[in-house]
Design a protein around this motif. Sequence first.
Motif, PDB file in Angstrom:
ATOM      1  N   LEU A   1      35.230  45.940  -9.512  1.00  0.00           N
ATOM      2  CA  LEU A   1      36.532  46.279 -10.089  1.00  0.00           C
ATOM      3  C   LEU A   1      37.150  47.484  -9.378  1.00  0.00           C
ATOM      4  N   LEU A   2      36.313  48.509  -9.144  1.00  0.00           N
ATOM      5  CA  LEU A   2      36.804  49.703  -8.449  1.00  0.00           C
ATOM      6  C   LEU A   2      37.269  49.346  -7.039  1.00  0.00           C
ATOM      7  N   THR A   3      36.559  48.434  -6.398  1.00  0.00           N
ATOM      8  CA  THR A   3      36.953  47.959  -5.068  1.00  0.00           C
ATOM      9  C   THR A   3      38.350  47.358  -5.098  1.00  0.00           C
ATOM     10  N   MET A   4      38.642  46.588  -6.142  1.00  0.00           N
ATOM     11  CA  MET A   4      39.972  45.988  -6.266  1.00  0.00           C
ATOM     12  C   MET A   4      41.050  47.057  -6.357  1.00  0.00           C
ATOM     13  N   MET A   5      40.791  48.098  -7.146  1.00  0.00           N
ATOM     14  CA  MET A   5      41.777  49.176  -7.285  1.00  0.00           C
ATOM     15  C   MET A   5      41.958  49.913  -5.961  1.00  0.00           C
ATOM     16  N   TYR A   6      40.860  50.142  -5.252  1.00  0.00           N
ATOM     17  CA  TYR A   6      40.943  50.797  -3.943  1.00  0.00           C
ATOM     18  C   TYR A   6      41.790  49.975  -2.972  1.00  0.00           C
ATOM     19  N   ILE A   7      41.548  48.657  -2.949  1.00  0.00           N
ATOM     20  CA  ILE A   7      42.315  47.781  -2.060  1.00  0.00           C
ATOM     21  C   ILE A   7      43.798  47.856  -2.409  1.00  0.00           C
ATOM     22  N   GLY A   8      44.094  47.806  -3.711  1.00  0.00           N
ATOM     23  CA  GLY A   8      45.489  47.863  -4.143  1.00  0.00           C
ATOM     24  C   GLY A   8      46.180  49.145  -3.699  1.00  0.00           C
ATOM     25  N   GLU A   9      45.508  50.280  -3.866  1.00  0.00           N
ATOM     26  CA  GLU A   9      46.095  51.562  -3.462  1.00  0.00           C
ATOM     27  C   GLU A   9      46.304  51.628  -1.955  1.00  0.00           C
ATOM     28  N   MET A  10      45.301  51.175  -1.194  1.00  0.00           N
ATOM     29  CA  MET A  10      45.418  51.239   0.261  1.00  0.00           C
ATOM     30  C   MET A  10      46.526  50.316   0.765  1.00  0.00           C
ATOM     31  N   CYS A  11      46.670  49.156   0.133  1.00  0.00           N
ATOM     32  CA  CYS A  11      47.760  48.250   0.514  1.00  0.00           C
ATOM     33  C   CYS A  11      49.110  48.887   0.209  1.00  0.00           C
ATOM     34  N   PHE A  12      49.204  49.593  -0.913  1.00  0.00           N
ATOM     35  CA  PHE A  12      50.444  50.277  -1.266  1.00  0.00           C
ATOM     36  C   PHE A  12      50.798  51.340  -0.236  1.00  0.00           C
ATOM     37  N   TRP A  13      49.815  52.147   0.160  1.00  0.00           N
ATOM     38  CA  TRP A  13      50.073  53.172   1.181  1.00  0.00           C
ATOM     39  C   TRP A  13      50.515  52.527   2.492  1.00  0.00           C
ATOM     40  N   ALA A  14      49.860  51.417   2.838  1.00  0.00           N
ATOM     41  CA  ALA A  14      50.201  50.739   4.094  1.00  0.00           C
ATOM     42  C   ALA A  14      51.629  50.210   4.063  1.00  0.00           C
ATOM     43  N   VAL A  15      52.014  49.570   2.957  1.00  0.00           N
ATOM     44  CA  VAL A  15      53.373  49.044   2.834  1.00  0.00           C
ATOM     45  C   VAL A  15      54.389  50.174   2.908  1.00  0.00           C
ATOM     46  N   LYS A  16      54.061  51.287   2.273  1.00  0.00           N
ATOM     47  CA  LYS A  16      54.968  52.441   2.252  1.00  0.00           C
ATOM     48  C   LYS A  16      55.287  52.938   3.654  1.00  0.00           C
ATOM     49  N   TYR A  17      54.265  53.006   4.501  1.00  0.00           N
ATOM     50  CA  TYR A  17      54.479  53.551   5.847  1.00  0.00           C
ATOM     51  C   TYR A  17      54.744  52.469   6.880  1.00  0.00           C
ATOM     52  N   GLU A  18      54.256  51.259   6.622  1.00  0.00           N
ATOM     53  CA  GLU A  18      54.481  50.166   7.559  1.00  0.00           C
ATOM     54  C   GLU A  18      55.948  49.743   7.551  1.00  0.00           C
ATOM     55  N   ASP A  19      56.561  49.749   6.367  1.00  0.00           N
ATOM     56  CA  ASP A  19      57.950  49.312   6.240  1.00  0.00           C
ATOM     57  C   ASP A  19      58.906  50.194   7.021  1.00  0.00           C
ATOM     58  N   CYS A  20      58.557  51.493   7.109  1.00  0.00           N
ATOM     59  CA  CYS A  20      59.474  52.388   7.817  1.00  0.00           C
ATOM     60  C   CYS A  20      58.987  52.699   9.230  1.00  0.00           C
ATOM     61  N   SER A  21      57.976  51.940   9.685  1.00  0.00           N
ATOM     62  CA  SER A  21      57.452  52.170  11.032  1.00  0.00           C
ATOM     63  C   SER A  21      58.204  51.300  12.033  1.00  0.00           C
TER      64      SER A  21
END
Length: 277
Positions: free
Chosen positions: A207-227
């Motif tokens: 379960l914790l792994t799922m939350m970690y994946i979700g957070e990391m994907c969010f950070w990636a989208v945040k910076y990938e979109d403006c890259s």
Amino acid sequence: MADDYRRQGFELERRIFELDNKCATLRTEKQDDDYLQNASAILDKLKNYYRQGGESSSLPKLLQDYTQVVLDITFYEENRLVDQEFPEESSPFKIQQLLQDLTEPEVLAGRLAPTQEVQSVLGLELLECLYWRRGALLYMYCHTLHQRKQWIKKNKATFLKCLQEGVRYLMRMLQVRNSVKLNDGVVFHDSATANFLAEGIFSDTHLLTMMYIGEMCFWAVKYEDCSMDTTERKEERLQFRDIGTQILHKYVLACEGPLQGQGWNTENAKEILSILQ
């Protein structure tokens, strides 16, 4: 073939004695550390095995013990990095070294027992742990970097690469065990257990792994979109938005369903989902 096996056996023996020297050095820093003490005890057993001459039939147990030593020593080193809040200058090299150390048991198992699946040699729990530890290390590193806005501005590509590697490791962790199919003839006494296993949720760590994946994907989208960097081939990139959405949906359903009232918070997951969708 016999010469190859002996040469590879010597490789494992060499690594064990190298780890013993490393463990002894680290224990001069913190003699009473539980993980280093456990690693030292296993290493003593492994050294005695080689001094007395062992049989090849013990190879899986040797590799499992070796893997546990790697996990214990690297855990101590990871904690030290976390305590130091991942120093900017030394962390990239140290993290790559830790990732390599945590990859080596799987590589050795593949070389020394080429006719067997790695998961049958190391066991499911150890293999899961190797993926979890690599992914969680990169999660903790990225969590720290995420707060260093100026650093990310200058090193956006490095940040996104760390996120991608971390998500890959954590996804592999979730895939180590085959999800139990409800038509396998297995009888479950409650539907919650059946649903958890069907979704590949076998423990709190999953379960914790799922939350970690979700957070990391969010950070990636945040910076990938403006890259504006388009040098990386699109087919090599993870679909962070889709992965994060899918994983966090499962997380929320589990935490607000069968695990409701068990201490799992879904507020952050829901907030991220509202942005990713």
